[in-house]
Motif scaffolding. Structure first.
Motif, PDB file in Angstrom:
ATOM      1  N   SER A  93      39.195  21.005 111.753  1.00  0.00           N
ATOM      2  CA  SER A  93      37.951  20.381 112.228  1.00  0.00           C
ATOM      3  C   SER A  93      37.791  20.541 113.741  1.00  0.00           C
ATOM      4  O   SER A  93      36.681  20.465 114.262  1.00  0.00           O
ATOM      5  N   ARG A  94      38.897  20.786 114.442  1.00  0.00           N
ATOM      6  CA  ARG A  94      38.858  20.974 115.895  1.00  0.00           C
ATOM      7  C   ARG A  94      38.589  22.420 116.292  1.00  0.00           C
ATOM      8  O   ARG A  94      38.446  22.716 117.474  1.00  0.00           O
ATOM      9  N   ILE A  95      38.557  23.338 115.305  1.00  0.00           N
ATOM     10  CA  ILE A  95      38.439  24.768 115.590  1.00  0.00           C
ATOM     11  C   ILE A  95      37.251  25.313 114.806  1.00  0.00           C
ATOM     12  O   ILE A  95      37.318  25.455 113.578  1.00  0.00           O
ATOM     13  N   GLU A  96      36.182  25.613 115.487  1.00  0.00           N
ATOM     14  CA  GLU A  96      34.964  26.066 114.811  1.00  0.00           C
ATOM     15  C   GLU A  96      35.234  27.313 113.967  1.00  0.00           C
ATOM     16  O   GLU A  96      35.781  28.304 114.437  1.00  0.00           O
ATOM     17  N   GLY A  97      34.872  27.213 112.701  1.00  0.00           N
ATOM     18  CA  GLY A  97      34.988  28.346 111.798  1.00  0.00           C
ATOM     19  C   GLY A  97      36.338  28.515 111.134  1.00  0.00           C
ATOM     20  O   GLY A  97      36.510  29.367 110.269  1.00  0.00           O
ATOM     21  N   ALA A  98      37.330  27.700 111.502  1.00  0.00           N
ATOM     22  CA  ALA A  98      38.660  27.815 110.902  1.00  0.00           C
ATOM     23  C   ALA A  98      38.681  27.124 109.541  1.00  0.00           C
ATOM     24  O   ALA A  98      37.978  26.132 109.315  1.00  0.00           O
ATOM     25  N   VAL A  99      39.487  27.653 108.646  1.00  0.00           N
ATOM     26  CA  VAL A  99      39.708  27.058 107.326  1.00  0.00           C
ATOM     27  C   VAL A  99      41.195  27.126 107.020  1.00  0.00           C
ATOM     28  O   VAL A  99      41.938  27.868 107.667  1.00  0.00           O
ATOM     29  N   TRP A 100      41.628  26.369 106.041  1.00  0.00           N
ATOM     30  CA  TRP A 100      43.032  26.381 105.674  1.00  0.00           C
ATOM     31  C   TRP A 100      43.170  26.281 104.166  1.00  0.00           C
ATOM     32  O   TRP A 100      42.234  25.908 103.468  1.00  0.00           O
ATOM     33  N   MET A 101      44.375  26.608 103.681  1.00  0.00           N
ATOM     34  CA  MET A 101      44.653  26.467 102.257  1.00  0.00           C
ATOM     35  C   MET A 101      46.146  26.295 102.028  1.00  0.00           C
ATOM     36  O   MET A 101      46.971  26.784 102.797  1.00  0.00           O
ATOM     37  N   PHE A 102      46.479  25.545 100.968  1.00  0.00           N
ATOM     38  CA  PHE A 102      47.834  25.557 100.445  1.00  0.00           C
ATOM     39  C   PHE A 102      47.985  26.864  99.677  1.00  0.00           C
ATOM     40  O   PHE A 102      47.093  27.228  98.910  1.00  0.00           O
ATOM     41  N   VAL A 103      49.096  27.550  99.833  1.00  0.00           N
ATOM     42  CA  VAL A 103      49.248  28.809  99.102  1.00  0.00           C
ATOM     43  C   VAL A 103      50.234  28.702  97.938  1.00  0.00           C
ATOM     44  O   VAL A 103      50.393  29.674  97.198  1.00  0.00           O
ATOM     45  N   ASN A 104      50.838  27.535  97.757  1.00  0.00           N
ATOM     46  CA  ASN A 104      51.761  27.376  96.632  1.00  0.00           C
ATOM     47  C   ASN A 104      51.536  26.058  95.898  1.00  0.00           C
ATOM     48  O   ASN A 104      52.434  25.546  95.252  1.00  0.00           O
ATOM     49  N   ALA A 105      50.334  25.520  95.975  1.00  0.00           N
ATOM     50  CA  ALA A 105      50.039  24.241  95.332  1.00  0.00           C
ATOM     51  C   ALA A 105      49.090  24.368  94.146  1.00  0.00           C
ATOM     52  O   ALA A 105      48.995  23.445  93.348  1.00  0.00           O
ATOM     53  N   TYR A 106      48.400  25.491  94.031  1.00  0.00           N
ATOM     54  CA  TYR A 106      47.417  25.673  92.975  1.00  0.00           C
ATOM     55  C   TYR A 106      47.661  26.975  92.226  1.00  0.00           C
ATOM     56  O   TYR A 106      48.081  27.969  92.821  1.00  0.00           O
ATOM     57  N   ASP A 107      47.383  26.966  90.933  1.00  0.00           N
ATOM     58  CA  ASP A 107      47.481  28.183  90.136  1.00  0.00           C
ATOM     59  C   ASP A 107      46.439  29.174  90.641  1.00  0.00           C
ATOM     60  O   ASP A 107      45.266  28.811  90.774  1.00  0.00           O
ATOM     61  N   PRO A 108      46.828  30.402  90.950  1.00  0.00           N
ATOM     62  CA  PRO A 108      45.875  31.354  91.520  1.00  0.00           C
ATOM     63  C   PRO A 108      44.737  31.744  90.566  1.00  0.00           C
ATOM     64  O   PRO A 108      43.666  32.132  91.022  1.00  0.00           O
ATOM     65  N   LEU A 109      44.947  31.607  89.272  1.00  0.00           N
ATOM     66  CA  LEU A 109      43.907  31.968  88.306  1.00  0.00           C
ATOM     67  C   LEU A 109      43.029  30.791  87.921  1.00  0.00           C
ATOM     68  O   LEU A 109      41.805  30.879  87.932  1.00  0.00           O
ATOM     69  N   THR A 110      43.645  29.666  87.580  1.00  0.00           N
ATOM     70  CA  THR A 110      42.882  28.508  87.105  1.00  0.00           C
ATOM     71  C   THR A 110      42.466  27.567  88.234  1.00  0.00           C
ATOM     72  O   THR A 110      41.591  26.729  88.043  1.00  0.00           O
ATOM     73  N   LYS A 111      43.137  27.677  89.372  1.00  0.00           N
ATOM     74  CA  LYS A 111      42.911  26.807  90.540  1.00  0.00           C
ATOM     75  C   LYS A 111      43.329  25.366  90.281  1.00  0.00           C
ATOM     76  O   LYS A 111      43.042  24.473  91.067  1.00  0.00           O
ATOM     77  N   LYS A 112      44.038  25.118  89.199  1.00  0.00           N
ATOM     78  CA  LYS A 112      44.527  23.772  88.904  1.00  0.00           C
ATOM     79  C   LYS A 112      45.804  23.516  89.701  1.00  0.00           C
ATOM     80  O   LYS A 112      46.592  24.430  89.936  1.00  0.00           O
ATOM     81  N   PRO A 113      46.040  22.251  90.099  1.00  0.00           N
ATOM     82  CA  PRO A 113      47.272  21.936  90.832  1.00  0.00           C
ATOM     83  C   PRO A 113      48.506  22.284  90.011  1.00  0.00           C
ATOM     84  O   PRO A 113      48.558  22.022  88.808  1.00  0.00           O
ATOM     85  N   LEU A 114      49.496  22.869  90.660  1.00  0.00           N
ATOM     86  CA  LEU A 114      50.766  23.169  89.992  1.00  0.00           C
ATOM     87  C   LEU A 114      51.601  21.908  89.827  1.00  0.00           C
ATOM     88  O   LEU A 114      52.417  21.814  88.928  1.00  0.00           O
ATOM     89  N   ASP A 115      51.406  20.958  90.699  1.00  0.00           N
ATOM     90  CA  ASP A 115      52.006  19.629  90.624  1.00  0.00           C
ATOM     91  C   ASP A 115      53.533  19.630  90.653  1.00  0.00           C
ATOM     92  O   ASP A 115      54.157  18.657  90.241  1.00  0.00           O
ATOM     93  N   TRP A 116      54.158  20.684  91.150  1.00  0.00           N
ATOM     94  CA  TRP A 116      55.617  20.734  91.203  1.00  0.00           C
ATOM     95  C   TRP A 116      56.189  19.636  92.103  1.00  0.00           C
ATOM     96  O   TRP A 116      57.301  19.176  91.890  1.00  0.00           O
ATOM     97  N   TRP A 117      55.440  19.212  93.115  1.00  0.00           N
ATOM     98  CA  TRP A 117      55.923  18.229  94.081  1.00  0.00           C
ATOM     99  C   TRP A 117      56.034  16.833  93.469  1.00  0.00           C
ATOM    100  O   TRP A 117      56.773  16.008  93.975  1.00  0.00           O
ATOM    101  N   SER A 118      55.324  16.578  92.390  1.00  0.00           N
ATOM    102  CA  SER A 118      55.398  15.265  91.719  1.00  0.00           C
ATOM    103  C   SER A 118      56.565  15.175  90.760  1.00  0.00           C
ATOM    104  O   SER A 118      56.994  14.098  90.410  1.00  0.00           O
ATOM    105  N   ARG A 119      57.035  16.315  90.341  1.00  0.00           N
ATOM    106  CA  ARG A 119      58.100  16.355  89.338  1.00  0.00           C
ATOM    107  C   ARG A 119      59.491  16.327  89.964  1.00  0.00           C
ATOM    108  O   ARG A 119      60.482  16.281  89.272  1.00  0.00           O
ATOM    109  N   GLY A 120      59.526  16.359  91.314  1.00  0.00           N
ATOM    110  CA  GLY A 120      60.821  16.300  91.994  1.00  0.00           C
ATOM    111  C   GLY A 120      61.503  17.583  91.843  1.00  0.00           C
ATOM    112  O   GLY A 120      62.461  18.028  92.121  1.00  0.00           O
TER     113      GLY A 120
END
Length: 117
Positions: A90-117
């Motif tokens: 939000s401090r950098i005009e035009g910048a965007v970000w993404m998690f690269v290991n949190a969502y399935d690349p095809l379905t875009k659903k959360p992988l949720d590995w962090w909740s499973r310990g």
């Protein structure tokens, strides 16, 4: 590499280096920030992001001419990490970000590995 973070254990599933199966997650999120112009990822803002990530327990791993790549321990919390990067871009005009290991690349659903310990 998209889909992975520091500490992940993988098995290559094909000849290409980007075909793999994650055997075990290392407990880290990988987050990438993309900037609209070359060089925007350098200087005072990069130093600030590096310092603020470190204060949370994360680290700047590197980047390219229009990006920065961070490792953030999952123990920080998904929402806290997301809030950190939302504020950062939000401090950098035009910048965007993404998690690269949190969502399935095809379905875009959360992988949720962090909740499973």
């Amino acid at each position: 590499m998209e889909g992975l973070a520091t500490g992940d254990e993988i098995k290559l599933t094909g000849e290409a280096l980007d075909t793999f199966k994650v055997l075990k997650r290392g407990g880290n999120f990988s987050a990438w920030i993309f900037f609209p112009k070359e060089g925007m990822n350098q200087g005072p803002e990069m130093t600030r992001l590096q310092r603020e990530a470190a204060e949370l327990g994360g680290q700047l791993d590197g980047g390219a001419v229009t990006s920065l790549i961070f490792t953030m321990p999952a123990s920080i919390g998904f929402d806290r990490i997301a809030d950190f990067f939302d504020l950062a871009v939000s401090r950098i005009e035009g910048a965007v970000w993404m998690f690269v290991n949190a969502y399935d690349p095809l379905t875009k659903k959360p992988l949720d590995w962090w909740s499973r310990g």
